[in-house]
Scaffold this active site. Structure first.
Site, PDB file in Angstrom:
ATOM      1  N   CYS A   1      -4.831   2.503  -3.856  1.00 49.87           N
ATOM      2  CA  CYS A   1      -3.983   3.056  -2.924  1.00 49.87           C
ATOM      3  C   CYS A   1      -2.589   2.126  -3.070  1.00 49.87           C
ATOM      4  O   CYS A   1      -1.667   1.755  -2.156  1.00 49.87           O
ATOM      5  CB  CYS A   1      -3.966   3.204  -1.633  1.00 49.87           C
ATOM      6  SG  CYS A   1      -4.990   4.433  -1.109  1.00 49.87           S
TER       7      CYS A   1
ATOM      8  N   ASP B   1       3.109  -4.525   7.878  1.00 48.66           N
ATOM      9  CA  ASP B   1       1.900  -3.620   7.747  1.00 48.66           C
ATOM     10  C   ASP B   1       0.633  -4.783   7.880  1.00 48.66           C
ATOM     11  O   ASP B   1       0.422  -5.584   7.013  1.00 48.66           O
ATOM     12  CB  ASP B   1       1.899  -3.078   6.360  1.00 48.66           C
ATOM     13  CG  ASP B   1       0.458  -2.417   6.118  1.00 48.66           C
ATOM     14  OD1 ASP B   1      -0.394  -2.689   6.973  1.00 48.66           O
ATOM     15  OD2 ASP B   1       0.426  -1.654   5.018  1.00 48.66           O
TER      16      ASP B   1
ATOM     17  N   LYS C   1     -10.477  -0.867  10.391  1.00 42.89           N
ATOM     18  CA  LYS C   1     -10.373  -2.134   9.513  1.00 42.89           C
ATOM     19  C   LYS C   1     -10.772  -3.352  10.647  1.00 42.89           C
ATOM     20  O   LYS C   1     -10.868  -4.329   9.802  1.00 42.89           O
ATOM     21  CB  LYS C   1      -9.220  -2.367   8.800  1.00 42.89           C
ATOM     22  CG  LYS C   1      -8.984  -1.215   7.843  1.00 42.89           C
ATOM     23  CD  LYS C   1      -7.926  -1.381   6.890  1.00 42.89           C
ATOM     24  CE  LYS C   1      -7.265  -0.170   6.276  1.00 42.89           C
ATOM     25  NZ  LYS C   1      -8.000   0.277   5.095  1.00 42.89           N
TER      26      LYS C   1
ATOM     27  N   HIS D   1       0.822  -1.181   0.071  1.00 39.24           N
ATOM     28  CA  HIS D   1       0.123  -0.031   0.072  1.00 39.24           C
ATOM     29  C   HIS D   1       1.018   1.188   0.077  1.00 39.24           C
ATOM     30  O   HIS D   1       2.073   1.081   0.536  1.00 39.24           O
ATOM     31  CB  HIS D   1      -0.911  -0.151   1.336  1.00 39.24           C
ATOM     32  CG  HIS D   1      -1.946   1.077   1.508  1.00 39.24           C
ATOM     33  ND1 HIS D   1      -1.572   2.473   1.830  1.00 39.24           N
ATOM     34  CD2 HIS D   1      -3.260   1.002   1.240  1.00 39.24           C
ATOM     35  CE1 HIS D   1      -2.728   3.042   1.984  1.00 39.24           C
ATOM     36  NE2 HIS D   1      -3.810   2.051   1.530  1.00 39.24           N
TER      37      HIS D   1
ATOM     38  N   GLN E   1      -4.518  -5.195   6.661  1.00 41.13           N
ATOM     39  CA  GLN E   1      -5.446  -5.911   6.220  1.00 41.13           C
ATOM     40  C   GLN E   1      -5.278  -7.321   6.702  1.00 41.13           C
ATOM     41  O   GLN E   1      -6.104  -8.240   6.490  1.00 41.13           O
ATOM     42  CB  GLN E   1      -5.252  -6.129   4.732  1.00 41.13           C
ATOM     43  CG  GLN E   1      -5.236  -5.025   3.921  1.00 41.13           C
ATOM     44  CD  GLN E   1      -6.737  -4.261   3.962  1.00 41.13           C
ATOM     45  OE1 GLN E   1      -7.701  -5.126   4.026  1.00 41.13           O
ATOM     46  NE2 GLN E   1      -7.005  -3.145   3.661  1.00 41.13           N
TER      47      GLN E   1
END
Ligand code: PLP
Length: 406
Positions: free
Chosen positions: A363, A199, A225, A122, A202
């Protein structure tokens, strides 16, 4: 027993009608919905206890401080961190990565050092490193992925030298859904002395994330999220590493003593939490994590994987539809295009039928460049989605193909 009706009833927004049609919310990768318990908890704190944290001697302030610190403990346990000192509240994943890029960058990056990211990152895990490059002259290198959407680990190995100081990798790609082999990536980075930032924006809502099992040095995620509030997120960092990093922003709470001659800094995690935090957001995030744990991450995963399999099978029957990302390990995200229809038009037509999806570059412009496309449509599934909603999506996609006569 996974009671989907009960779960759906926990999310008031799922009752909404869009243009008179039942909402089919498939934009969970962008932001998930919040269950009533999170909204109620935050409302309760606004209505009954609102008062600034950490500074008060009075009842209300202590009540909010306690709830704030309890949320930190809940999150520490949720990701398996060794200590609460390793849980730093930020505005989200983006801010967490920027914090590391500035402070780790300040302490550990010299001109000529290298940072590795992946081709499927991202923008939030690309641009802060490029900005670091501009400040410090550290070079950025990229692990490519193959057409299935799996990282080329053979190429990664070639990039690893003792000049590499940090590797930034998405646990789950927001476009391709690929669940990257982060444990292996981390072990290989550590072998050359590099640190790793995962990261997990997600990942946390879909996978059992355990920072000690992974042995990652940093991990970042966003509350919104994970069925929690917006504007709040988490940076996990190994305590010994955080101790060596200078603070980022200056102000209240991050100080120990302020003198005009010299200021000393607070202990972890407060050293990195300047100013009044979004304490009610933090309390809401703690409640969201509690809710997720109550449903059970394994149960959520099983449900979402069944949705992914079902949706993949159905969408593959739509003649001109192409799915991007078919990794063997994949989270419940399907990015696609229909040949001959602009992704934006597709998104708009789906919206007319009450179906919310994401369209555009998601993104992740390098992923678009990889496939030579200007954008995609993304359907992303959460714990409350149903096979009937996937039927609806596929039925409408089929109709759109027919209607446009392509
Ligand atoms: N990283 C990934 C993989 C994401 O999917 C996102 C958001 O879509 C982010 C980072 C940025 O998250 P936020 O905007 O909450 O900071």
């Amino acid at each position: 027993m996974y009671d989907i009706h009960k779960i759906r009833a926990d999310f008031p927004i799922l009752e909404e009608k869009i243009y008179g049609k039942p909402l089919v919310y498939l934009d969970n990768g962008a932001t998930a919905q919040r269950p009533r318990v999170v909204i109620d908890k935050m409302t309760e704190y606004y209505l009954r206890y609102n008062s600034n944290v950490h500074r008060g001697v009075h009842y209300l302030s202590n009540k909010c401080t306690d709830a704030n610190e309890e949320a930190r403990r809940i999150i520490q346990q949720f990701i398996g961190a060794a200590s609460e000192k390793e849980i730093i509240f930020t505005r989200g994943t983006t801010e967490a990565i920027n914090l590391v890029a500035y402070t780790f960058g300040e302490a550990f990056i010299q001109e000529g050092d290298e940072i590795i990211v992946t081709e499927m990152e991202h923008h939030a895990d690309i641009v802060p490193w490029q900005m670091l490059y501009e400040r410090k002259g550290a070079r950025l290198k990229v692990i490519p992925f193959d057409d299935k959407g799996e990282l080329r680990l053979d190429e990664y190995e070639k990039l690893l030298t003792d000049r590499v100081k940090l590797v930034g990798v998405a646990y789950v790609s927001n476009v391709l859904g690929t669940e990257n082999p982060v444990r292996e990536i981390i072990a290989k980075a550590h072998a050359v002395g590099a640190k790793v930032l995962v990261d997990a924006a997600q990942a946390v809502a879909h996978l059992q994330v355990d920072v000690r099992q992974l042995d990652c040095d940093f991990l970042a995620f966003s509350g919104h999220k994970l069925y929690g509030p917006t504007g709040i997120g988490v940076l996990y960092g190994k305590e010994a590493l955080l101790q060596q990093m200078p603070p980022w922003q200056g102000g209240g709470e991050m100080i120990s003593e302020v003198r005009f001659e010299k200021t000393t800094y607070n202990e972890l995690p407060f050293k990195f939490e300047a100013g009044t935090p979004d304490f009610i957001g933090i309390i809401g995030l703690g409640e969201a994590v509690r809710y997720v744990e109550q449903i059970g991450r394994e149960n959520i995963r099983r449900h979402e994987q069944a949705l992914l399999d079902y949706a993949t099978g159905r969408m593959k029957q739509i003649p001109r539809l192409r799915i991007y990302g078919e990794a063997a390990a994949k989270a419940s995200v399907i990015s696609f295009q229909i040949d001959g229809i602009h992704h934006f038009d597709l998104g708009t037509l789906l919206d007319q039928m009450g179906i919310a999806v994401r369209t555009g570059q998601l993104c992740a412009e390098p992923v678009m460049q990889h496939y030579g496309v200007t954008g995609m449509v993304r359907a992303s599934f959460a714990m409350y989605n149903t096979p009937e909603e996937i039927d609806k999506l596929c039925e409408v996609l089929g109709k759109i193909e027919k209607m446009l006569n392509i």
